[in-house]
Write a protein that holds these residues in place. Sequence first.
Motif, mmCIF file in Angstrom:
data_model
loop_
_atom_site.group_PDB
_atom_site.id
_atom_site.type_symbol
_atom_site.label_atom_id
_atom_site.label_comp_id
_atom_site.label_asym_id
_atom_site.label_seq_id
_atom_site.Cartn_x
_atom_site.Cartn_y
_atom_site.Cartn_z
ATOM 1 N N GLN A 270 -20.785 -7.710 16.711
ATOM 2 C CA GLN A 270 -20.724 -9.131 16.378
ATOM 3 C C GLN A 270 -22.010 -9.830 16.816
ATOM 4 N N GLU A 274 -24.809 -11.672 14.366
ATOM 5 C CA GLU A 274 -25.207 -13.059 14.591
ATOM 6 C C GLU A 274 -26.712 -13.171 14.814
ATOM 7 N N LYS A 278 -29.309 -15.249 12.531
ATOM 8 C CA LYS A 278 -30.159 -16.277 13.136
ATOM 9 C C LYS A 278 -31.624 -16.033 12.795
ATOM 10 N N LYS A 306 -21.622 -18.401 7.429
ATOM 11 C CA LYS A 306 -21.203 -18.074 8.786
ATOM 12 C C LYS A 306 -20.391 -16.787 8.763
#
Length: 447
Positions: A270, A274, A278, A306
Amino acid sequence: MDEREEELSSITAIFPELVIQPDDPFSASIELPVAPLAPLNIAFPSAAPPTPPTSDNEGRTYNLGPGRAAGASKEVHQLAYLPPLMLQITLPEGYPAEKPPQFELAAGANWVPENVLKKLVLGGEALWEEYGRGQVVFAYIDSLQQAAERCFDLVDKAEKPLEMPANMKIELLDFNMQAKRRQFEQETFDCGVCLEPKKGSVCYRMLRCGHVFCVGCLQDFYNSCITEGDVSSVKCIDPSCGKEGDGKKKDRTLNPSELLQIPIDKAMVQRYAELKRKKKIESDKDTIYCPRNWCQGFARSSKHPKITDITQVPDSDSESDTADADNDNKERASRLTICEKCDYAFCRVCLAGWHGEYVRCYPRNAKELSEEEQASYNWLRRHTSPCPTCSSPCQKTHGCNHMVCFQCRTHFCYLCSAWLDSYNPYEHFNTEGTPCYMRLWELEEGD
């Protein structure tokens, strides 16, 4: 010893997997694996889109349903292993001189057509005649194995995909995957990291390039890269991997779903997903940032959605498709922008709070504050204390003045915003001569 019993005993020495029935010494069964010499292309019909209603000359409306849709597409998969063939052998009294052997064939998942199985059974009796009515069981098993390598001649010379019904898709694909895994676990590989021979049961084969490493080495390397934030190194660790014909190397990072298969801990995967997202957002020149100085989050975007399910994250190294570009153009057409971090709705042109589509506005300096933003800023200054690390405004509702920032988890004093030692945060309030001495419970009911 009976001639029939002697033949089955001899075949058992050649095929240990042959099982003789305990209640009938002249009856046996064997499972014959099916692994074609070349992977077999199998086509499964994909779900057809529903056909729009149509009407006849009298105005009556009919819905032809999904099965009548024209041009339904097919999914083609390459299978190296197919469900085995089950052979039941019975040697009747009078075999081999007077009576032929009795054979029964069945295929796992019923993927072999009945007419093909009947043809194979009749071939056993023909083989018995061809051998002059002699012992023929071994020759028949050998002929079935050869036929399995040709996939029972189900595919013509044009090499068109073998068509199978949709209800067999999951079972056949699952069997192929499990058979490949069993074959892989039985082999031995030299890990390119620790340089030790390892069984396939403790190794992993990279999906894109096929290089094999032991799971322990992969876990140590990838966990270290993700912990340190070096997501660009989460790729095949073979030095030669990715080199093209011109000698240039194309680095492609791994998909999160592949990391889960290694396996890497879900929380670590995870974080990896992310960090990759980013990195892509920050390198995108079209990214819109929240105008709130204390937030600076990214605006919601269909181009960089997202992450809600790491198993469904697409390959981020691939180029954006046309649909992403269309969605991005639609977002630009609308001035309404919402920060995904603080849910602040603002205009992407003037960066002020959302004022509706019909209000004319012009780009402004991001450092200039609107009347609404100035009022919000003044309220925050009066009723909150900023975190000394990330400047996020924090408001105390009750309790002591030892605060922990909700954003970066920094320990600080609510009265003066000084950093506090996380191991002994109350030393700040117990040191004589400091402005906050003995003020730990001041404003206990909240600010």
